[in-house]
Design a protein around this motif. Sequence first.
Motif, PDB file in Angstrom:
ATOM      1  N   ASP A 132      -6.605 -25.778 -43.182  1.00  0.00           N
ATOM      2  CA  ASP A 132      -5.566 -25.040 -42.477  1.00  0.00           C
ATOM      3  C   ASP A 132      -6.051 -24.547 -41.120  1.00  0.00           C
ATOM      4  O   ASP A 132      -5.250 -24.260 -40.240  1.00  0.00           O
ATOM      5  N   ASP A 133      -7.362 -24.444 -40.957  1.00  0.00           N
ATOM      6  CA  ASP A 133      -7.953 -24.040 -39.676  1.00  0.00           C
ATOM      7  C   ASP A 133      -7.999 -25.275 -38.762  1.00  0.00           C
ATOM      8  O   ASP A 133      -8.642 -26.264 -39.094  1.00  0.00           O
ATOM      9  N   PRO A 134      -7.312 -25.243 -37.617  1.00  0.00           N
ATOM     10  CA  PRO A 134      -7.253 -26.434 -36.761  1.00  0.00           C
ATOM     11  C   PRO A 134      -8.615 -26.906 -36.255  1.00  0.00           C
ATOM     12  O   PRO A 134      -8.857 -28.105 -36.149  1.00  0.00           O
ATOM     13  N   LEU A 135      -9.515 -25.976 -35.964  1.00  0.00           N
ATOM     14  CA  LEU A 135     -10.837 -26.376 -35.483  1.00  0.00           C
ATOM     15  C   LEU A 135     -11.623 -27.096 -36.572  1.00  0.00           C
ATOM     16  O   LEU A 135     -12.192 -28.167 -36.344  1.00  0.00           O
ATOM     17  N   TYR A 136     -11.621 -26.531 -37.769  1.00  0.00           N
ATOM     18  CA  TYR A 136     -12.339 -27.155 -38.881  1.00  0.00           C
ATOM     19  C   TYR A 136     -11.702 -28.482 -39.269  1.00  0.00           C
ATOM     20  O   TYR A 136     -12.391 -29.455 -39.569  1.00  0.00           O
ATOM     21  N   ALA A 137     -10.360 -28.532 -39.249  1.00  0.00           N
ATOM     22  CA  ALA A 137      -9.661 -29.771 -39.577  1.00  0.00           C
ATOM     23  C   ALA A 137      -9.982 -30.861 -38.556  1.00  0.00           C
ATOM     24  O   ALA A 137     -10.158 -32.028 -38.919  1.00  0.00           O
ATOM     25  N   GLY A 138     -10.084 -30.487 -37.286  1.00  0.00           N
ATOM     26  CA  GLY A 138     -10.434 -31.465 -36.264  1.00  0.00           C
ATOM     27  C   GLY A 138     -11.818 -32.044 -36.471  1.00  0.00           C
ATOM     28  O   GLY A 138     -12.030 -33.247 -36.309  1.00  0.00           O
ATOM     29  N   ILE A 139     -12.758 -31.192 -36.850  1.00  0.00           N
ATOM     30  CA  ILE A 139     -14.116 -31.658 -37.123  1.00  0.00           C
ATOM     31  C   ILE A 139     -14.135 -32.580 -38.341  1.00  0.00           C
ATOM     32  O   ILE A 139     -14.766 -33.639 -38.340  1.00  0.00           O
ATOM     33  N   ALA A 140     -13.409 -32.182 -39.387  1.00  0.00           N
ATOM     34  CA  ALA A 140     -13.381 -32.984 -40.615  1.00  0.00           C
ATOM     35  C   ALA A 140     -12.726 -34.341 -40.368  1.00  0.00           C
ATOM     36  O   ALA A 140     -13.224 -35.377 -40.831  1.00  0.00           O
ATOM     37  N   TRP A 141     -11.616 -34.355 -39.641  1.00  0.00           N
ATOM     38  CA  TRP A 141     -10.940 -35.629 -39.387  1.00  0.00           C
ATOM     39  C   TRP A 141     -11.737 -36.508 -38.443  1.00  0.00           C
ATOM     40  O   TRP A 141     -11.723 -37.741 -38.584  1.00  0.00           O
ATOM     41  N   SER A 142     -12.452 -35.926 -37.485  1.00  0.00           N
ATOM     42  CA  SER A 142     -13.288 -36.755 -36.615  1.00  0.00           C
ATOM     43  C   SER A 142     -14.428 -37.382 -37.411  1.00  0.00           C
ATOM     44  O   SER A 142     -14.808 -38.530 -37.151  1.00  0.00           O
ATOM     45  N   ARG A 143     -14.956 -36.653 -38.383  1.00  0.00           N
ATOM     46  CA  ARG A 143     -15.999 -37.215 -39.251  1.00  0.00           C
ATOM     47  C   ARG A 143     -15.435 -38.363 -40.088  1.00  0.00           C
ATOM     48  O   ARG A 143     -16.083 -39.395 -40.277  1.00  0.00           O
ATOM     49  N   TYR A 144     -14.200 -38.201 -40.560  1.00  0.00           N
ATOM     50  CA  TYR A 144     -13.545 -39.259 -41.338  1.00  0.00           C
ATOM     51  C   TYR A 144     -13.354 -40.514 -40.483  1.00  0.00           C
ATOM     52  O   TYR A 144     -13.653 -41.623 -40.928  1.00  0.00           O
ATOM     53  N   TRP A 145     -12.853 -40.343 -39.268  1.00  0.00           N
ATOM     54  CA  TRP A 145     -12.608 -41.509 -38.425  1.00  0.00           C
ATOM     55  C   TRP A 145     -13.904 -42.157 -37.962  1.00  0.00           C
ATOM     56  O   TRP A 145     -13.957 -43.386 -37.760  1.00  0.00           O
ATOM     57  N   ARG A 146     -14.975 -41.393 -37.808  1.00  0.00           N
ATOM     58  CA  ARG A 146     -16.281 -41.976 -37.495  1.00  0.00           C
ATOM     59  C   ARG A 146     -16.749 -42.843 -38.665  1.00  0.00           C
ATOM     60  O   ARG A 146     -17.254 -43.951 -38.466  1.00  0.00           O
ATOM     61  N   LEU A 147     -16.562 -42.355 -39.888  1.00  0.00           N
ATOM     62  CA  LEU A 147     -16.894 -43.136 -41.078  1.00  0.00           C
ATOM     63  C   LEU A 147     -16.073 -44.418 -41.121  1.00  0.00           C
ATOM     64  O   LEU A 147     -16.597 -45.499 -41.433  1.00  0.00           O
ATOM     65  N   MET A 148     -14.791 -44.328 -40.785  1.00  0.00           N
ATOM     66  CA  MET A 148     -13.935 -45.510 -40.815  1.00  0.00           C
ATOM     67  C   MET A 148     -14.340 -46.536 -39.745  1.00  0.00           C
ATOM     68  O   MET A 148     -14.245 -47.747 -39.985  1.00  0.00           O
TER      69      MET A 148
END
Length: 99
Positions: A8-24
Amino acid sequence: MPGPSQLDDPLYAGIAWSRYWRLMRWMTALTFLCVIAALGFLYYAHGLVSVHMYIAAAAGVGFALLLTSALMGLVFLSSGTGHDDCIDDPVSRDISPDE
């Protein structure tokens, strides 16, 4: 009542999604290498049979690896951010034998 998720925190969500897309991105590169290896093995084992077999094999191997990596990446995202821990789990409640 479910607790708040860290996503729900936009900063944390941005970090998590960037990590996901780096993995992809890494998994896409690995998928291309696996598709090339599979096509090379098919050519070594069977020769030039039909172009349709190579297209189907490349599509099948590529789709299977990318789908698997996308779903496992989402599992890692959900677990790593604590999103799994913030649900309301009615099964985990203590239920007395009289109920």
